[in-house]
Design a protein around this motif. Structure first.
Motif, mmCIF file in Angstrom:
data_model
loop_
_atom_site.group_PDB
_atom_site.id
_atom_site.type_symbol
_atom_site.label_atom_id
_atom_site.label_comp_id
_atom_site.label_asym_id
_atom_site.label_seq_id
_atom_site.Cartn_x
_atom_site.Cartn_y
_atom_site.Cartn_z
ATOM 1 N N GLU A 11 20.680 -11.245 -64.521
ATOM 2 C CA GLU A 11 20.603 -12.591 -65.092
ATOM 3 C C GLU A 11 19.789 -13.529 -64.207
ATOM 4 N N VAL A 12 19.525 -13.104 -62.990
ATOM 5 C CA VAL A 12 18.817 -13.948 -62.025
ATOM 6 C C VAL A 12 17.317 -13.689 -62.115
ATOM 7 N N ASP A 13 16.555 -14.759 -62.203
ATOM 8 C CA ASP A 13 15.094 -14.665 -62.208
ATOM 9 C C ASP A 13 14.558 -15.831 -61.382
ATOM 10 N N TRP A 14 13.828 -15.525 -60.326
ATOM 11 C CA TRP A 14 13.340 -16.564 -59.429
ATOM 12 C C TRP A 14 12.058 -17.181 -59.971
ATOM 13 N N CYS A 15 11.545 -18.186 -59.280
ATOM 14 C CA CYS A 15 10.480 -19.025 -59.814
ATOM 15 C C CYS A 15 9.127 -18.311 -59.902
ATOM 16 N N GLU A 16 8.920 -17.344 -59.037
ATOM 17 C CA GLU A 16 7.629 -16.658 -59.022
ATOM 18 C C GLU A 16 7.323 -16.026 -60.380
ATOM 19 N N SER A 188 15.289 -25.323 -53.509
ATOM 20 C CA SER A 188 14.136 -25.884 -54.205
ATOM 21 C C SER A 188 13.543 -24.890 -55.186
ATOM 22 N N ASP A 189 13.476 -23.625 -54.782
ATOM 23 C CA ASP A 189 12.967 -22.592 -55.695
ATOM 24 C C ASP A 189 13.876 -22.436 -56.903
ATOM 25 N N ARG A 190 15.179 -22.601 -56.669
ATOM 26 C CA ARG A 190 16.157 -22.379 -57.742
ATOM 27 C C ARG A 190 16.212 -23.553 -58.721
ATOM 28 N N PHE A 191 16.140 -24.781 -58.195
ATOM 29 C CA PHE A 191 16.420 -25.946 -59.033
ATOM 30 C C PHE A 191 15.207 -26.843 -59.290
ATOM 31 N N ALA A 192 14.100 -26.587 -58.610
ATOM 32 C CA ALA A 192 12.904 -27.411 -58.833
ATOM 33 C C ALA A 192 11.717 -26.538 -59.212
ATOM 34 N N PHE A 195 8.679 -28.098 -61.038
ATOM 35 C CA PHE A 195 7.819 -28.895 -60.166
ATOM 36 C C PHE A 195 6.841 -28.001 -59.409
ATOM 37 N N TRP A 196 7.338 -26.920 -58.828
ATOM 38 C CA TRP A 196 6.478 -26.027 -58.059
ATOM 39 C C TRP A 196 5.509 -25.279 -58.959
ATOM 40 N N GLN A 197 5.926 -24.990 -60.178
ATOM 41 C CA GLN A 197 5.001 -24.369 -61.128
ATOM 42 C C GLN A 197 3.853 -25.310 -61.461
ATOM 43 N N ASN A 200 1.427 -24.921 -58.987
ATOM 44 C CA ASN A 200 0.989 -23.525 -58.882
ATOM 45 C C ASN A 200 1.374 -22.917 -57.531
ATOM 46 N N PHE A 201 2.583 -23.285 -57.058
ATOM 47 C CA PHE A 201 3.103 -22.770 -55.790
ATOM 48 C C PHE A 201 4.542 -22.326 -56.019
ATOM 49 N N CYS A 202 4.697 -21.054 -56.356
ATOM 50 C CA CYS A 202 6.029 -20.536 -56.727
ATOM 51 C C CYS A 202 6.520 -19.499 -55.716
ATOM 52 N N TYR A 203 6.315 -19.778 -54.452
ATOM 53 C CA TYR A 203 6.586 -18.777 -53.430
ATOM 54 C C TYR A 203 7.688 -19.176 -52.454
ATOM 55 N N LEU A 204 8.475 -20.167 -52.797
ATOM 56 C CA LEU A 204 9.471 -20.654 -51.848
ATOM 57 C C LEU A 204 10.566 -19.626 -51.569
ATOM 58 N N HIS A 205 10.893 -18.807 -52.556
ATOM 59 C CA HIS A 205 11.933 -17.799 -52.291
ATOM 60 C C HIS A 205 11.418 -16.754 -51.307
ATOM 61 N N GLY A 206 10.138 -16.418 -51.408
ATOM 62 C CA GLY A 206 9.556 -15.507 -50.427
ATOM 63 C C GLY A 206 9.541 -16.123 -49.040
ATOM 64 N N ILE A 207 9.239 -17.419 -48.952
ATOM 65 C CA ILE A 207 9.277 -18.113 -47.666
ATOM 66 C C ILE A 207 10.705 -18.129 -47.128
ATOM 67 N N TRP A 208 11.697 -18.273 -48.033
ATOM 68 C CA TRP A 208 13.103 -18.191 -47.640
ATOM 69 C C TRP A 208 13.389 -16.872 -46.924
ATOM 70 N N HIS A 209 12.866 -15.758 -47.442
ATOM 71 C CA HIS A 209 13.082 -14.458 -46.808
ATOM 72 C C HIS A 209 12.619 -14.483 -45.354
ATOM 73 N N ILE A 210 11.426 -15.012 -45.125
ATOM 74 C CA ILE A 210 10.844 -15.016 -43.785
ATOM 75 C C ILE A 210 11.626 -15.926 -42.849
ATOM 76 N N VAL A 211 11.933 -17.139 -43.325
ATOM 77 C CA VAL A 211 12.606 -18.112 -42.461
ATOM 78 C C VAL A 211 14.047 -17.699 -42.184
ATOM 79 N N ILE A 212 14.733 -17.120 -43.187
ATOM 80 C CA ILE A 212 16.136 -16.770 -42.974
ATOM 81 C C ILE A 212 16.272 -15.627 -41.968
#
Length: 266
Positions: A11-16, A188-192, A195-197, A200-212
């Motif tokens: 049921e989960v689909d991220w912004c990318e 931000s990727d989940r709820f905004a 806005f990011w679309q 044309n920048f839908c990569y925040l979840h990927g950045i989350w992987h790196i930062v976490i």
């Protein structure tokens, strides 16, 4: 049963955007960024080995499990399958469980628990029950797991009140800053997403992987350092950064300046 392995059965689909770069990979950047786990985890296993050898080799389980988090995260974002989602979330749950079992301060144990082994069994039982409960409403799992971060921040704040080491204080500030940045990307990727679309920048979840991953490296090293001061004070633990201790940023690790367990027996 086969449906749980099917592409996009979660049921989960991220912004990318899905299938943008490959017809076999649903979320390409989210999948590729998961491989950052494989870069940091072996380095941390190596850097923390002197501490683990002196304290408890079970410490290595945290970063071994982080490799599995990377494997299952890549699989989940590649397929967006229900099974991928569950494996990803369960691996995170068990990393947290191992960390609690090894590092949770003895002075905060419930009054009826005297030994760490007993506390570890309690954590195991709670984790097994939680593992089953994650299947009840899978879409809410990620939010529940992130709530552990709040408890970890609280526990860290309590412990840091006892710490006067300025290098540890700096590490604590960096750990919190990285966690805040990571969770901000996730939210931000989940709820905004719209806005990011639009940008044309839908990569925040990927950045989350790196930062976490970096936040976990900083946070676990700080927790291990506080633990070493409490459990093996004779080892005179200190903090350094790899590859160069003079750099502003790097991977933190513990150095033991005192006698080892073997020398202590002699």
């Amino acid at each position: 049963m086969a449906d749980v392995f099917s592409y996009e059965s979660s049921e989960v689909d991220w912004c990318e955007d899905n299938y943008r770069h490959s017809q076999h990979v649903v979320e390409y950047f989210n999948t590729m960024s998961s491989f950052f786990f494989f870069v940091v985890s072996p380095i941390m296993l190596y850097l923390l080995h002197p501490y683990a050898r002196e304290r408890n080799l079970a410490v290595h389980l945290v970063w071994v499990m982080m490799i599995f988090v990377g494997v299952f995260s890549a699989y989940f974002h590649m397929t967006l399958s229900f099974m991928g989602q569950m494996l990803d979330e369960l691996s995170i749950l068990w990393v947290l469980a191992v960390g609690y079992a090894i590092w949770f301060p003895r002075r905060h144990f419930p009054s009826f628990i005297k030994e760490r082994s007993t506390f570890a069994w309690l954590v195991l039982m709670i984790t097994v029950v939680t593992t089953v409960s994650l299947f009840v409403k899978p879409v809410a799992n990620a939010y529940a797991l992130n709530c552990f971060g709040l408890h970890l921040l609280y526990s860290l704040g309590v412990e840091m009140k006892r710490c006067t080491d300025q290098k540890a204080v700096r590490l604590a500030k960096l750990s919190v800053a990285l966690w805040v940045l990571a969770i901000s990307c996730w939210i931000s990727d989940r709820f905004a997403c719209s806005f990011w679309q639009s940008l044309n920048f839908c990569y925040l979840h990927g950045i989350w992987h790196i930062v976490i991953v970096m936040a976990v490296a900083y946070g676990t090293t700080l927790i291990a350092y506080l633990d070493a001061n409490y459990e093996i004070p004779y080892s005179l633990p200190g903090l350094q950064y790899w590859p160069c201790d003079k750099w502003a940023l790097g991977l933190p690790h513990i150095v033991l300046k005192g006698t080892t367990k073997m020398n202590k027996r002699c």
